[in-house]
Structure formats: structure tokens, C-alpha cells
Design a protein around this motif. Sequence first.
Motif, PDB file in Angstrom:
ATOM      1  N   ARG A 126       0.818  -1.214   0.000  1.00  0.00           N
ATOM      2  CA  ARG A 126       0.000   0.000   0.000  1.00  0.00           C
ATOM      3  C   ARG A 126       0.854   1.267   0.000  1.00  0.00           C
ATOM      4  O   ARG A 126       0.461   2.285  -0.570  1.00  0.00           O
ATOM      5  N   VAL A 127       1.991   1.230   0.696  1.00  0.00           N
ATOM      6  CA  VAL A 127       2.854   2.417   0.784  1.00  0.00           C
ATOM      7  C   VAL A 127       3.863   2.350  -0.354  1.00  0.00           C
ATOM      8  O   VAL A 127       4.678   1.425  -0.425  1.00  0.00           O
ATOM      9  N   ARG A 128       3.816   3.337  -1.240  1.00  0.00           N
ATOM     10  CA  ARG A 128       4.691   3.317  -2.422  1.00  0.00           C
ATOM     11  C   ARG A 128       5.334   4.682  -2.629  1.00  0.00           C
ATOM     12  O   ARG A 128       4.840   5.705  -2.147  1.00  0.00           O
ATOM     13  N   THR A 129       6.427   4.668  -3.361  1.00  0.00           N
ATOM     14  CA  THR A 129       7.110   5.911  -3.716  1.00  0.00           C
ATOM     15  C   THR A 129       6.277   6.689  -4.730  1.00  0.00           C
ATOM     16  O   THR A 129       5.278   6.179  -5.255  1.00  0.00           O
ATOM     17  N   GLY A 130       6.731   7.910  -5.022  1.00  0.00           N
ATOM     18  CA  GLY A 130       6.049   8.706  -6.040  1.00  0.00           C
ATOM     19  C   GLY A 130       6.025   8.032  -7.378  1.00  0.00           C
ATOM     20  O   GLY A 130       5.127   8.272  -8.199  1.00  0.00           O
ATOM     21  N   GLY A 131       6.995   7.151  -7.637  1.00  0.00           N
ATOM     22  CA  GLY A 131       7.045   6.413  -8.894  1.00  0.00           C
ATOM     23  C   GLY A 131       6.254   5.123  -8.864  1.00  0.00           C
ATOM     24  O   GLY A 131       6.304   4.332  -9.812  1.00  0.00           O
ATOM     25  N   GLY A 132       5.553   4.860  -7.751  1.00  0.00           N
ATOM     26  CA  GLY A 132       4.716   3.671  -7.664  1.00  0.00           C
ATOM     27  C   GLY A 132       5.453   2.409  -7.267  1.00  0.00           C
ATOM     28  O   GLY A 132       4.898   1.315  -7.386  1.00  0.00           O
ATOM     29  N   GLY A 134       7.989   0.061  -4.441  1.00  0.00           N
ATOM     30  CA  GLY A 134       8.192  -0.148  -3.024  1.00  0.00           C
ATOM     31  C   GLY A 134       9.424   0.593  -2.542  1.00  0.00           C
ATOM     32  O   GLY A 134      10.380   0.796  -3.287  1.00  0.00           O
ATOM     33  N   TYR A 135       9.403   0.996  -1.298  1.00  0.00           N
ATOM     34  CA  TYR A 135      10.559   1.698  -0.725  1.00  0.00           C
ATOM     35  C   TYR A 135      11.706   0.725  -0.471  1.00  0.00           C
ATOM     36  O   TYR A 135      11.506  -0.423  -0.090  1.00  0.00           O
ATOM     37  N   LYS A 136      12.914   1.229  -0.675  1.00  0.00           N
ATOM     38  CA  LYS A 136      14.115   0.434  -0.427  1.00  0.00           C
ATOM     39  C   LYS A 136      14.888   0.924   0.791  1.00  0.00           C
ATOM     40  O   LYS A 136      15.852   0.288   1.204  1.00  0.00           O
ATOM     41  N   VAL A 137      14.480   2.075   1.340  1.00  0.00           N
ATOM     42  CA  VAL A 137      15.143   2.666   2.502  1.00  0.00           C
ATOM     43  C   VAL A 137      14.085   2.894   3.570  1.00  0.00           C
ATOM     44  O   VAL A 137      12.984   3.380   3.285  1.00  0.00           O
ATOM     45  N   PHE A 138      14.433   2.546   4.815  1.00  0.00           N
ATOM     46  CA  PHE A 138      13.444   2.561   5.879  1.00  0.00           C
ATOM     47  C   PHE A 138      12.932   3.956   6.226  1.00  0.00           C
ATOM     48  O   PHE A 138      11.713   4.148   6.376  1.00  0.00           O
ATOM     49  N   THR A 139      13.804   4.933   6.374  1.00  0.00           N
ATOM     50  CA  THR A 139      13.363   6.244   6.877  1.00  0.00           C
ATOM     51  C   THR A 139      12.289   6.883   6.003  1.00  0.00           C
ATOM     52  O   THR A 139      11.245   7.302   6.522  1.00  0.00           O
ATOM     53  N   PRO A 140      12.459   6.957   4.682  1.00  0.00           N
ATOM     54  CA  PRO A 140      11.349   7.492   3.874  1.00  0.00           C
ATOM     55  C   PRO A 140      10.120   6.591   3.898  1.00  0.00           C
ATOM     56  O   PRO A 140       8.987   7.070   3.814  1.00  0.00           O
ATOM     57  N   PHE A 141      10.323   5.269   4.027  1.00  0.00           N
ATOM     58  CA  PHE A 141       9.174   4.370   4.171  1.00  0.00           C
ATOM     59  C   PHE A 141       8.393   4.728   5.421  1.00  0.00           C
ATOM     60  O   PHE A 141       7.157   4.825   5.393  1.00  0.00           O
ATOM     61  N   ARG A 143       8.182   7.554   7.025  1.00  0.00           N
ATOM     62  CA  ARG A 143       7.449   8.808   6.867  1.00  0.00           C
ATOM     63  C   ARG A 143       6.170   8.589   6.051  1.00  0.00           C
ATOM     64  O   ARG A 143       5.090   9.067   6.420  1.00  0.00           O
ATOM     65  N   ALA A 144       6.297   7.854   4.939  1.00  0.00           N
ATOM     66  CA  ALA A 144       5.126   7.592   4.101  1.00  0.00           C
ATOM     67  C   ALA A 144       4.125   6.699   4.829  1.00  0.00           C
ATOM     68  O   ALA A 144       2.905   6.872   4.693  1.00  0.00           O
ATOM     69  N   TRP A 145       4.624   5.752   5.587  1.00  0.00           N
ATOM     70  CA  TRP A 145       3.795   4.842   6.395  1.00  0.00           C
ATOM     71  C   TRP A 145       2.987   5.628   7.421  1.00  0.00           C
ATOM     72  O   TRP A 145       1.781   5.433   7.583  1.00  0.00           O
ATOM     73  N   GLN A 146       3.675   6.544   8.092  1.00  0.00           N
ATOM     74  CA  GLN A 146       3.006   7.376   9.094  1.00  0.00           C
ATOM     75  C   GLN A 146       1.952   8.264   8.430  1.00  0.00           C
ATOM     76  O   GLN A 146       0.841   8.429   8.943  1.00  0.00           O
ATOM     77  N   ASP A 147       2.299   8.833   7.275  1.00  0.00           N
ATOM     78  CA  ASP A 147       1.353   9.696   6.560  1.00  0.00           C
ATOM     79  C   ASP A 147       0.137   8.903   6.068  1.00  0.00           C
ATOM     80  O   ASP A 147      -0.988   9.407   6.064  1.00  0.00           O
ATOM     81  N   HIS A 148       0.375   7.667   5.631  1.00  0.00           N
ATOM     82  CA  HIS A 148      -0.725   6.816   5.161  1.00  0.00           C
ATOM     83  C   HIS A 148      -1.704   6.545   6.290  1.00  0.00           C
ATOM     84  O   HIS A 148      -2.929   6.615   6.108  1.00  0.00           O
ATOM     85  N   GLY A 149      -1.169   6.227   7.468  1.00  0.00           N
ATOM     86  CA  GLY A 149      -2.003   5.955   8.627  1.00  0.00           C
ATOM     87  C   GLY A 149      -2.673   4.593   8.584  1.00  0.00           C
ATOM     88  O   GLY A 149      -2.447   3.792   7.668  1.00  0.00           O
TER      89      GLY A 149
END
Length: 452
Positions: A126-132, A134-141, A143-149
Motif C-alpha cells: 500500500r505504501v509506495r514511492t512517487g514512482g509507484g 516499493g521503498y528500499k530505505v526505511f526512513t522514507p518508508f 514517513r510515508a507509512w506514518q502519513d498513510h495511517g
Amino acid sequence: MTSLHWFRRDLRLGDNPALMAAADSGAVLPVFVLDPALWSAAGDPRRAYLVRSLRALDGQLDGRLLIRRGRPRTVLPHLVREVEAEAVHVAEDCAPAGRRRDEAVEDALGVPLIRTGSPYAVTPGRVRTGGGEGYKVFTPFRRAWQDHGWHSPAPDHRAALSKLDLVDGGRSDDLPDADPPEGLTLPDAGEEAALDRWAEMLDGPLAHYDTERDRPDLDSTSRLSVPLKWGEIHPRTILADLARRRSIAADTFRGQIAWRDFHADVLFHTPSARDTSLTAVLPDDSWAEGAEEREALAAWTAGRTGFPLVDAGMRQLLAEGWMHNRVRMVVASFLVKDLHVRWQRGAEHFMAWLIDGDVPQNQLNWQWVAGTGRDASPYFRVFNPVRQGQKFDPDGQYVRRWVPELRDIPGKAVHEPWKLPRSAAPDYPEPMLDHGAERAATLEAYQEHRRR
């Protein structure tokens, strides 16, 4: 209308959206399918714990949990026809093997397989980068995970039980005999035990989690990895409680839930991570092979390496089916970077003994230590087992608990028994290697790989 709720990794009544979806549709037959393929692949500690967890769940359901033994793609269609069910409700399984199994079941059912929720705060994929991607680095994941809720928890176990209109599915198949290995003590299983442990964590250790979570000599971790693996508690329940605690400690604990979701997400996007290094870090000829590998594994698995913190961790694993997370990192680093044994061998041993043995968490954490995974610790980071012991078990209490040969050695001297007269610990082995020399060999192999 009657539907089945197929329990898998959600062995609880509370905060179980799939179970509530089944209840909303009418009468519910709760069923667990004991798949012989999964049963045979699990280690004895996990089998023993699963049986206890199922008994606890059956107790909550007043003996109405139906147990069927066999392949789900055969058992479930037969059961659907037997009770004239109009749907089967499940929590989504996001692991590669689970997805394949569910597709096969869905094709065979003849009624809808309705997926609601998953074992994660945010379902993998469900949580994906702007390019659609999966994240490969935890910290931006994160942030996006927290924003997704995530959703608020579903009704608790008392409310869920009051809502259920349970169907009698007939006589259950007997659960297999499943005793833990001799000398291994299992924790209490089931949803109520998990909620009690979490309540204890909230009442005390959580306040110091950010400063004490790396201390194996203190009871400062939640030990919720076991009930999370079996779904006896949902991470959303934990996150809802953490949201009411505004502290660094609560945010640190929330980060551990995020790591759990991250590893599941990595495996979702890269199924090969289960067995294959995502990044090559060493030449193939630098790994131990044959008799050398077997001897290294034998000493490591038995907790007879001569390095006290490593041995304490490996013996805790044999005694409890669990190991403190900091110590897991130390023993993994020792196997891969001191003994030069491939991470897959260590991951296999862990899966055989860990009660919380969970494919994405186990395999991706091993890849983290080995420097081969996503956002992994760099391969040139080699844990010094002595310094790790001195820092995180400063008085030696953890080592003395699990290595009785060293119980008469006071304080932090227990981490370097070879500096004492042999009479201080006559039954404890000498160090099987020179850490400094093996660290240098590891770094040289790493540099050689980069040159190639």
C-alpha cells in the motif's frame, strides 16, 4: 446466511476486522485448517506454541473452533458445501507462499473469498514511492507509512464475542501432539496473555524503552514479537495505545512496528529475499564450506564459541525459543562475519527454534546484519561481541543467567573469562577464534569483492 471465518495469523477475537466482516454477514463458523505442509516445515517450538494458542482461542469460543487437518484448497471447499456457506472470510496473507495458497483456494471454493485487513498496520504494497514502487530505505518508508495511517481498532474480544452468532461445525479433528523440545519453556499463549503482556509494558517498561531496549539484562522489551507473529494481538491495537503516549519512548516503540511493516513490504515486492541476498557483498570463495562450515555451525548453535554474549544468546534461544533483539544482531554478526557462514544457514536455525519465527522478519533481519538487504547495516560494520557485552550487559547478569559455567565470575569480567586463571571457569571453552583477525579477514574479503 452462514459464512466461514478462516483463522490463520489472526488467532484472536478482538481487533479482528475479518472476523467482524463475517459476523456482519450472518452466522459464523470459525475454522482453523492445519496444513500438513506448514506443520512439517515449522520447528518444534512453533508447533508446540501454535497448539497452545489454538486451545486458548477455542476456549474463548466456548469450544466452537472447528479444527480440520489437510490442504486448505481441499478442506475448505468441502466444508463450504457441508454447511452451505456463502462466503469465506480471511485476513489477507501478503507473503508470497500465502498469496499463492489463497489464489488456489479461491479458485476451488465456488463462493467468494473475502479478504479484510492483514496482520500489519499498513498492508504490504500500500505504501509506495512517487514512482509507484516499493521503498528500499526505511526512513522514507516510515514517513510515508506514518502519513498513510491506519484504521482504528475493531471491537475488542468481549464485544466481538457478544456479536458472534456461532455455527456448530461438528466434531473437530484432533490437534497433533506437540511438546516443546526438552528444556524449552514456552510463554503463555493466546489473546488474553498477549493483552496482559502489553498492559504490563504500558504500565512500566515502555517509559524507558528508548534507553533500555538494547539491554538484555533488563526486562525492558515487550516480547510481543511472539503474539504479533501469531496474530494474538494486532499492531493497530498497540499503535492506538501508543498514540495516547507522547514520548520519545513511545515513538521508538512505534518505529519497531514500522520496521515490521517495512520488512513485510520488502518481501511483498521482492519475494526472492526469502532465500537470496538482495545485494552481493563478498566473493563466493570467501565463505566457509564443508567440514569448516559444519564445525562452525555446531559450536555456534550449541552456544560453545567461547564468546560469552554469543553463547548466552544461543542458549537463551534453546531454552526459550526467543532471543533479545540486540543479542540476535550480535550472534548473527558473529556467524556471518567471524565464522564466515552464509546468513541463510543462521536464518534456517532461527526458524527452527524461534517461537516468533516469521519469514519476512527473520530473513530480512538476517539480511540487515549481513549487509545484503534493503537499508541494511553496511557489511563493514562488524559487531565486537566483547564490547557489545560490556556495553549492553555491563554487570554480566545476562551472561551469568544463561552460561552457568561463568556464574562465579563477577561483574563485567564475565565478558573476557580468558583473561582470568583457567580455574575461574574450567568448563567453559576457550574462544574458538581471534575476533580481530576474523574481522580483518572479513573486511579484506569485502574490499576484494569491490575490486572485482
